[in-house]
Design an enzyme around this catalytic site. Structure first.
Site, PDB file in Angstrom:
ATOM      1  N   GLY A  13      90.754  34.896  49.640  1.00 33.99           N
ATOM      2  CA  GLY A  13      90.880  34.421  48.254  1.00 33.99           C
ATOM      3  C   GLY A  13      90.078  35.260  47.280  1.00 33.99           C
ATOM      4  N   SER A 143      80.503  23.572  48.413  1.00 30.79           N
ATOM      5  CA  SER A 143      80.290  23.185  47.014  1.00 30.79           C
ATOM      6  C   SER A 143      79.216  22.110  47.003  1.00 30.79           C
ATOM      7  CB  SER A 143      81.579  22.618  46.416  1.00 30.79           C
ATOM      8  OG  SER A 143      81.307  21.935  45.209  1.00 30.79           O
ATOM      9  N   TYR A 156      88.780  17.310  47.499  1.00 32.26           N
ATOM     10  CA  TYR A 156      87.988  18.549  47.388  1.00 32.26           C
ATOM     11  C   TYR A 156      86.600  18.372  48.032  1.00 32.26           C
ATOM     12  CZ  TYR A 156      85.893  22.651  45.066  1.00 32.26           C
ATOM     13  OH  TYR A 156      85.264  23.834  44.792  1.00 32.26           O
ATOM     14  N   ALA A 158      85.697  16.213  50.271  1.00 30.89           N
ATOM     15  CA  ALA A 158      85.834  16.072  51.731  1.00 30.89           C
ATOM     16  C   ALA A 158      86.051  17.440  52.373  1.00 30.89           C
ATOM     17  CB  ALA A 158      86.995  15.135  52.060  1.00 30.89           C
ATOM     18  N   LYS A 160      84.991  20.286  51.274  1.00 34.79           N
ATOM     19  CA  LYS A 160      83.760  21.085  51.195  1.00 34.79           C
ATOM     20  C   LYS A 160      82.674  20.551  52.133  1.00 34.79           C
ATOM     21  CE  LYS A 160      85.349  24.120  48.331  1.00 34.79           C
ATOM     22  NZ  LYS A 160      85.655  25.453  48.842  1.00 34.79           N
TER      23      LYS A 160
END
Ligand code: NAI
Length: 248
Positions: A13, A143, A156, A158, A160
């Site tokens: 990414g 995060s 999100y 979960a 991270k």
């Protein structure tokens, strides 16, 4: 000698944002860099030229990190092109925010697949190579919300939290083979991803940050250089927060 001379890094990414900043800093520190993204535009090709102008090898690959066979295929290609993979940065990520009760199954599955399954896919493909080398550093982009949770980001957060569990488990399983695994937990970093947030939400974030500014992709890249390099030779299974003091 630069901090990453002689190392090859694979960063997922990395077509833009934090991943791209990591690729740039790694190249500045002498690493050869292989970057993947779901889409590679002309700007990424120009970026690759900028990297090679620094005297390192660099190449971009179109690859869906969330797809198991695609992930294995790209790792094979990178090894064929570069000869080894010493550093893996599992950075690819997306958001599909929504309150839990309104969240669709699709929103949940997409975020878990792109953010978490991708890291399993790449780690699964790269680990045998690092095991043979008896060395390697794996960095999972988590995060702060993976530690604290966040209303409206159950999927999100979960994913991270999973990135942290994956890094810690990898560190325990593969440490005896010379492989280190750590997670970075960025706070509010100014990229296209956070650009989509409303001005109201951005103001709320900034007010909570002791350093009184959003982070830059380069701030996260500095931590990645540390974890990729031998400066962190005895650091494994850790989560390093890069959040301006927000989540202490
Ligand atoms: P971004 O949206 O600017 O960049 C993400 C990149 O991942 C894009 O180039 C995108 O095309 C690529 N990508 C998406 N799905 C992919 C897939 N299936 N396979 C391969 N590549 C894929 O995001 P940003 O801000 O640079 O974030 C990078 C990482 O850092 C993400 O994992 C994100 O969750 C994490 N992060 C970001 C924070 C922020 O405030 N920006 C805070 C905490 C973590």
């Amino acid at each position: 000698m630069k901090l990453l001379t002689g190392k090859t890094a694979l960063i997922t990414g990395a077509g833009r944002g934090i991943g791209r900043a990591i690729a740039e800093k790694f190249a500045q520190e002498g690493a050869d860099v292989a970057i993947t993204d779901i889409k590679i535009g002309a700007d990424v090709e120009a970026f690759i030229e900028e990297l090679t102008a620094k005297g390192v090898r660099a190449k971009a690959y179109v690859s869906n990190a969330a797809d198991f066979s695609d992930a294995h295929k790209v790792v094979e290609e990178v090894v064929a092109d570069f000869g080894s993979i010493d550093v893996l940065v599992n950075n690819a990520g997306i958001t599909r925010d929504g309150l839990l009760l309104r969240m669709t199954e699709e929103q949940w599955d997409m975020v878990i697949n792109v953010n978490l399954k991708s890291a399993f896919n790449l780690t699964h493909a790269v680990a045998p190579i690092m095991m043979k080398q008896r060395a390697g550093s794996i960095i999972n982009m988590a995060s702060v919300v993976g530690v604290s949770g966040n209303a409206g980001q159950a999927n999100y957060a979960a994913s991270k939290a999973g990135m942290i569990g994956l890094a810690k488990s990898t560190a325990k399983e593969l440490g005896s083979r010379g492989i280190r695994a750590n997670a970075i937990a960025p706070g509010f970093i100014i990229t296209d991803m956070t650009g989509a947030l409303s001005e109201e939400v951005k103001k709320q974030w900034a007010a909570q940050i002791p350093l009184r500014r959003g982070g830059l992709p380069e701030d996260v890249a500095g931590v990645a250089v540390f974890l990729a390099s031998d400066l962190s030779a005895y650091v494994s299974g850790q989560v390093i927060h890069c959040c301006g003091g927000m989540n202490c």
